[in-house]
Scaffold this motif. Structure first.
Motif, PDB file in Angstrom:
ATOM      1  N   ASN A 161      -5.935 -50.354  -4.863  1.00 43.39           N
ATOM      2  CA  ASN A 161      -6.053 -51.642  -5.535  1.00 43.39           C
ATOM      3  C   ASN A 161      -5.780 -51.509  -7.028  1.00 43.39           C
ATOM      4  N   LEU A 162      -4.503 -51.650  -7.394  1.00 46.31           N
ATOM      5  CA  LEU A 162      -4.135 -51.545  -8.808  1.00 46.31           C
ATOM      6  C   LEU A 162      -4.731 -52.683  -9.622  1.00 46.31           C
ATOM      7  N   ASP A 163      -4.813 -53.867  -9.040  1.00 47.10           N
ATOM      8  CA  ASP A 163      -5.375 -55.010  -9.771  1.00 47.10           C
ATOM      9  C   ASP A 163      -6.808 -54.738 -10.211  1.00 47.10           C
ATOM     10  N   GLU A 164      -7.568 -54.112  -9.320  1.00 45.89           N
ATOM     11  CA  GLU A 164      -8.958 -53.802  -9.650  1.00 45.89           C
ATOM     12  C   GLU A 164      -9.022 -52.803 -10.807  1.00 45.89           C
ATOM     13  N   LEU A 165      -8.131 -51.808 -10.767  1.00 46.50           N
ATOM     14  CA  LEU A 165      -8.107 -50.814 -11.835  1.00 46.50           C
ATOM     15  C   LEU A 165      -7.717 -51.447 -13.166  1.00 46.50           C
TER      16      LEU A 165
ATOM     17  N   PHE B 253     -13.303 -47.759 -31.480  1.00 50.30           N
ATOM     18  CA  PHE B 253     -11.864 -47.958 -31.418  1.00 50.30           C
ATOM     19  C   PHE B 253     -11.148 -46.844 -30.654  1.00 50.30           C
ATOM     20  N   LEU B 254     -11.692 -45.643 -30.694  1.00 47.79           N
ATOM     21  CA  LEU B 254     -11.073 -44.547 -29.948  1.00 47.79           C
ATOM     22  C   LEU B 254     -11.089 -44.843 -28.452  1.00 47.79           C
ATOM     23  N   ALA B 255     -12.250 -45.259 -27.956  1.00 47.92           N
ATOM     24  CA  ALA B 255     -12.351 -45.585 -26.535  1.00 47.92           C
ATOM     25  C   ALA B 255     -11.496 -46.803 -26.204  1.00 47.92           C
ATOM     26  N   ALA B 256     -11.498 -47.812 -27.085  1.00 45.49           N
ATOM     27  CA  ALA B 256     -10.699 -49.017 -26.836  1.00 45.49           C
ATOM     28  C   ALA B 256      -9.222 -48.680 -26.710  1.00 45.49           C
ATOM     29  N   ALA B 257      -8.736 -47.785 -27.561  1.00 45.36           N
ATOM     30  CA  ALA B 257      -7.318 -47.401 -27.500  1.00 45.36           C
ATOM     31  C   ALA B 257      -7.000 -46.681 -26.194  1.00 45.36           C
ATOM     32  N   ARG B 258      -7.929 -45.826 -25.728  1.00 48.90           N
ATOM     33  CA  ARG B 258      -7.694 -45.127 -24.459  1.00 48.90           C
ATOM     34  C   ARG B 258      -7.617 -46.115 -23.298  1.00 48.90           C
TER      35      ARG B 258
ATOM     36  N   ARG C 179     -10.647 -53.461 -14.491  1.00 45.32           N
ATOM     37  CA  ARG C 179     -11.705 -52.567 -14.987  1.00 45.32           C
ATOM     38  C   ARG C 179     -11.332 -51.991 -16.350  1.00 45.32           C
ATOM     39  N   ALA C 180     -10.070 -51.601 -16.499  1.00 42.36           N
ATOM     40  CA  ALA C 180      -9.609 -51.044 -17.778  1.00 42.36           C
ATOM     41  C   ALA C 180      -9.697 -52.081 -18.885  1.00 42.36           C
ATOM     42  N   ARG C 181      -9.339 -53.330 -18.574  1.00 40.71           N
ATOM     43  CA  ARG C 181      -9.398 -54.396 -19.576  1.00 40.71           C
ATOM     44  C   ARG C 181     -10.851 -54.653 -19.994  1.00 40.71           C
ATOM     45  N   GLU C 182     -11.756 -54.682 -19.020  1.00 39.49           N
ATOM     46  CA  GLU C 182     -13.167 -54.914 -19.343  1.00 39.49           C
ATOM     47  C   GLU C 182     -13.719 -53.802 -20.239  1.00 39.49           C
ATOM     48  N   ASP C 183     -13.369 -52.559 -19.915  1.00 43.58           N
ATOM     49  CA  ASP C 183     -13.836 -51.436 -20.725  1.00 43.58           C
ATOM     50  C   ASP C 183     -13.253 -51.495 -22.133  1.00 43.58           C
ATOM     51  N   MET C 184     -11.980 -51.894 -22.228  1.00 47.97           N
ATOM     52  CA  MET C 184     -11.343 -52.010 -23.536  1.00 47.97           C
ATOM     53  C   MET C 184     -12.052 -53.061 -24.383  1.00 47.97           C
ATOM     54  N   GLU C 185     -12.354 -54.216 -23.787  1.00 48.81           N
ATOM     55  CA  GLU C 185     -13.009 -55.292 -24.524  1.00 48.81           C
ATOM     56  C   GLU C 185     -14.419 -54.887 -24.950  1.00 48.81           C
ATOM     57  N   GLN C 186     -15.151 -54.205 -24.062  1.00 46.33           N
ATOM     58  CA  GLN C 186     -16.496 -53.749 -24.413  1.00 46.33           C
ATOM     59  C   GLN C 186     -16.450 -52.765 -25.577  1.00 46.33           C
ATOM     60  N   ALA C 187     -15.522 -51.831 -25.516  1.00 49.29           N
ATOM     61  CA  ALA C 187     -15.417 -50.828 -26.577  1.00 49.29           C
ATOM     62  C   ALA C 187     -15.005 -51.467 -27.895  1.00 49.29           C
TER      63      ALA C 187
ATOM     64  N   ARG D 100      -6.941 -49.271 -23.441  1.00 51.05           N
ATOM     65  CA  ARG D 100      -5.734 -50.095 -23.594  1.00 51.05           C
ATOM     66  C   ARG D 100      -4.515 -49.396 -22.999  1.00 51.05           C
ATOM     67  N   ASP D 101      -4.354 -48.106 -23.316  1.00 52.06           N
ATOM     68  CA  ASP D 101      -3.200 -47.361 -22.811  1.00 52.06           C
ATOM     69  C   ASP D 101      -3.239 -47.227 -21.293  1.00 52.06           C
ATOM     70  N   ARG D 102      -4.449 -47.054 -20.751  1.00 52.81           N
ATOM     71  CA  ARG D 102      -4.559 -46.986 -19.291  1.00 52.81           C
ATOM     72  C   ARG D 102      -4.142 -48.311 -18.654  1.00 52.81           C
ATOM     73  N   MET D 103      -4.591 -49.397 -19.271  1.00 52.25           N
ATOM     74  CA  MET D 103      -4.252 -50.715 -18.739  1.00 52.25           C
ATOM     75  C   MET D 103      -2.736 -50.930 -18.757  1.00 52.25           C
ATOM     76  N   TYR D 104      -2.079 -50.570 -19.886  1.00 54.23           N
ATOM     77  CA  TYR D 104      -0.626 -50.720 -19.983  1.00 54.23           C
ATOM     78  C   TYR D 104       0.089 -49.866 -18.936  1.00 54.23           C
ATOM     79  N   GLU D 105      -0.410 -48.639 -18.740  1.00 55.29           N
ATOM     80  CA  GLU D 105       0.236 -47.744 -17.779  1.00 55.29           C
ATOM     81  C   GLU D 105       0.098 -48.281 -16.357  1.00 55.29           C
TER      82      GLU D 105
END
Length: 679
Positions: free
Chosen positions: A636-640, A657-662, A643-651, A664-669
């Motif tokens: 389920n890529l949509d779920e991933l 900002f270090l965690a947010a950037a990570r 989840r990445a977007r939620e973690d980015m927003e929380q961070a 973000r990159d996971r979400m883009y990938e």
């Protein structure tokens, strides 16, 4: 309640002596004290012990939000049972109001407020006014900007008890005056809902943030106070009393609003008369329209855009007097800790001048009344008057701190890890790049990292290109590189995606990179801001967390700054080596540390909640094909992606900002991979 320091380790090395000296000096009335601690010596732990022993409310001042967040996380861990608060600027984006006479350009104020940080600011103020003594507020220099009158904030607080006789209508009026909003829908923070003789209120912030209270009346008597589930309305606890604080720092009473409006009308008349006397009819008409519009909004709504420009009237201050600020909410015997004082104090110096220049144009050309000038940060002289007993913390304190401290300078040179200062070696510039590449190759074989600092941005970029041509894995970093990209570059260095980081002056305070074994300083003999004693010492300190750390200064002459920096380094090394030998201590490399900001993350069960779903930074040595296979194996890529977007927003909300950037990159990938799978 007293401060209770919780730690798995006790003070070591220089720390016990430093703690004793600082505590003793402050108890004997010393107002200015300097803690000169080398990088990695545990200065924050020393300060925490001083706070615990002195047992005073404490303001910790930092020069930027990110370092403030790191300190907040550390103090939160040291004092889990006490009140540790966070007070920084709540603007995610801020474009101040300005006028440029040369081009006749008016720039309207534009901003974006971070609601979570606003709640934390209010929580800090409410905690201070509650009378608690076990309070630490970690703040950026924004705490010296104007805030509301503490007396009005305290007077507008609502305090009720079971059995208290109070008019039901008066209670509702108090809620509105404290800027709570009535709603008939689902409760949100800072709102209330009425159902007969029952009032449900959702607090705005602090320990009661997002917690719903039910106040039940029998005629004009408070029959019960309960905490309830906001969704079901089910009772959770019964309370004997409750205090609700206003939902904004800028609150005032109805009487003061009426008085302020009258005074604004008087000053408006004077300003219109001044412009007309000067023959400046455009400015006279402009100020008349703008202020009359603002006054109508204030009379009808109690608020208008840019109301802070009228703060002098609402505070009841005389013209030219300083505004209230966070320090006014502290008791008189508070303790001030200035982190990285050699950077933070110059910021305090500079704040007033920049704000004043902008306000002068707005007043001169009829955009604001002269009272707008009194909505400002403190001058440095005013800051000094408000200072409590102070500790200036820095590896390279400036002359101001040292002079003020009058000999009360406590050195902390021994690191708990046993690490000694890296040796500073001077080499000639002839064939310096070839020599540097040889040194880089030695470190790369041991999987260590290298920092190279240049004198200009252009030189950093050109050196990076040359390294690319000769096969050295590198990146460059300077002020033209986007903030989030800079953070990502640092994270990639730690993750092993490249070996050499080239920079100008961004490799200094607050940069925790235990992987760095070599720091190379090019043009070390170019005396100036980038190559003075403090700059050289701070840059060299980036190699102080590695057991094999080394610093090379490429220069054709030895400047006074170089000589002094080397002498001080040798002095510190001698003391550190002597201590290690006397205590049979072997130096050990500093542990990898995070940003220290995970404490700010809301509802987070671990610092890396998706460690099962995502390849982590330490796993980036995997090939691209391996990572792709990992993602494809997930059903389920949509779920991933979600989840990445939620973690980015929380961070991002937590300023991590270090965690947010990570994330973000996971979400883009993941999004890119999803598109490829759909083709």
């Amino acid at each position: 309640m007293n401060f209770k320091l919780v730690s798995d380790y006790a003070p070591m090395g220089d720390q016990p002596e430093a703690i004793e000296q600082l505590v003793g000096a402050i108890r004997h009335g010393s107002k200015h004290n300097t803690l000169l601690g080398v990088t990695g010596s545990g200065k924050t732990f020393t300060v925490a012990n001083v706070i615990a022993q002195l047992n005073r409310p404490t303001l910790v001042l930092s020069h930027n939000k990110t370092l403030a967040a790191q300190l907040y996380g550390e103090f939160k861990n040291f004092f889990p049972e006490n009140a540790v608060e966070y007070f920084v600027s709540y603007y995610d984006y801020y474009q101040p109001e300005a006028y440029l006479p040369s081009t006749d350009t008016y720039i309207e104020k534009d901003l974006s407020i971070n609601a979570d940080i606003e709640k934390m600011r209010l929580s800090a103020v409410a905690t201070l006014l509650s009378g608690r003594r076990d309070v630490i507020v970690v703040s950026s220099v924004s705490c010296l900007y104007g805030a509301g009158n503490p007396a009005d904030f305290h007077a507008t607080a609502i305090r009720i008890k079971v059995g208290q006789v109070v008019s039901y209508k008066h209670f509702l009026y108090q809620l509105v005056e404290a800027l709570y909003t009535r709603t008939e829908r689902e409760l949100e923070p800072a709102t209330f809902r009425i159902n007969g003789d029952t009032v449900d209120i959702m607090a705005a912030f602090g320990e009661f943030g997002n917690q719903c209270f039910r106040v039940m009346f029998f005629d004009n008597e408070i029959e019960a106070i309960q905490t309830v589930d906001s969704a079901t309305g089910q009772r959770i606890h019964s309370l004997d009393e409750l205090t609700l604080y206003p939902t904004s720092l800028f609150v005032t009473t109805k009487a003061r609003i009426n008085s302020a409006v009258q005074q604004i009308y008087l000053d408006l008349g004077k300003q219109i008369e001044f412009f007309e006397r000067e023959g400046r009819m455009t400015e006279a008409q402009r100020i008349k329209q703008r202020v009359e519009y603002d006054l109508e909004m204030i009379k009808e709504l109690g608020y208008c855009p840019g109301i802070e420009n009228y703060s002098r009237y609402f505070d009841g201050r005389a013209a030219g007097t300083r505004p209230f600020c966070l320090i006014d909410y502290f008791p008189k015997d508070y303790l001030l800790v200035v982190d990285e004082s050699h950077v933070t104090l110059p910021q305090v110096h500079a704040m007033y001048g920049g704000d004043r220049a902008r306000k002068e144009n707005l007043v001169e050309y009829g955009f604001r009344l002269p009272a707008a000038k009194d909505n400002r940060p403190l001058t440095f002289a005013e800051f000094e008057q408000l200072q409590g007993p102070s500790i200036y913390v820095s590896a390279t304190p400036a002359d101001w701190e040292l002079t003020k401290s009058e000999g009360v300078v406590v050195e902390q040179l021994i690191r708990p890890t046993g690490l000694v200062d890296p040796p500073l070696e001077v080499r000639v510039t002839l064939n310096q790049i070839d020599d540097l590449i040889e040194e880089i190759d030695k470190r790369v074989k041991n999987d260590d990292k290298i920092l190279v600092t240049t004198i200009t941005k252009r030189m950093a970029e050109e050196l990076s290109k040359y390294f690319d041509r000769v096969g050295v894995r590198n990146r460059y970093i300077h002020s033209d590189v986007d903030t989030l990209e800079r953070i990502q570059i640092l994270e990639d260095l730690r993750a092993g995606l490249f070996d050499v980081l080239v920079g100008v002056n961004l490799l200094r305070e607050g940069l925790d990179l235990p992987e760095v074994a070599l720091v190379a300083i090019l043009d070390a003999d170019k005396e100036g801001f980038l190559r003075n004693v403090r700059s050289i010492t701070q840059i060299a300190g980036r190699a102080a967390r590695h057991s094999q750390g080394n610093v090379i200064l490429y220069a054709d002459s030895c400047t006074e700054s170089m000589r002094y920096a080397i002498e001080q380094s040798n002095r510190r090394r001698e003391k550190q080596v002597r201590y290690n030998m006397g205590h049979a201590m072997l130096p050990r490399r500093a542990q990898k540390s995070g940003t220290g900001q995970s404490t700010l993350l809301a509802n987070r069960t671990s610092t890396e909640p998706n460690s099962v779903l995502y390849p982590m930074a330490e796993e980036r040595m995997l090939t691209a094909a391996d990572i792709t296979n990992t993602y494809i194996a997930s059903e389920n890529l949509d779920e991933l992606i979600t989840r990445a977007r939620e973690d980015m927003e929380q961070a991002a909300k937590a300023l991590d900002f270090l965690a947010a950037a990570r994330y973000r990159d996971r979400m883009y990938e993941l999004q890119k991979l999803k598109k490829e799978n759909l083709r």
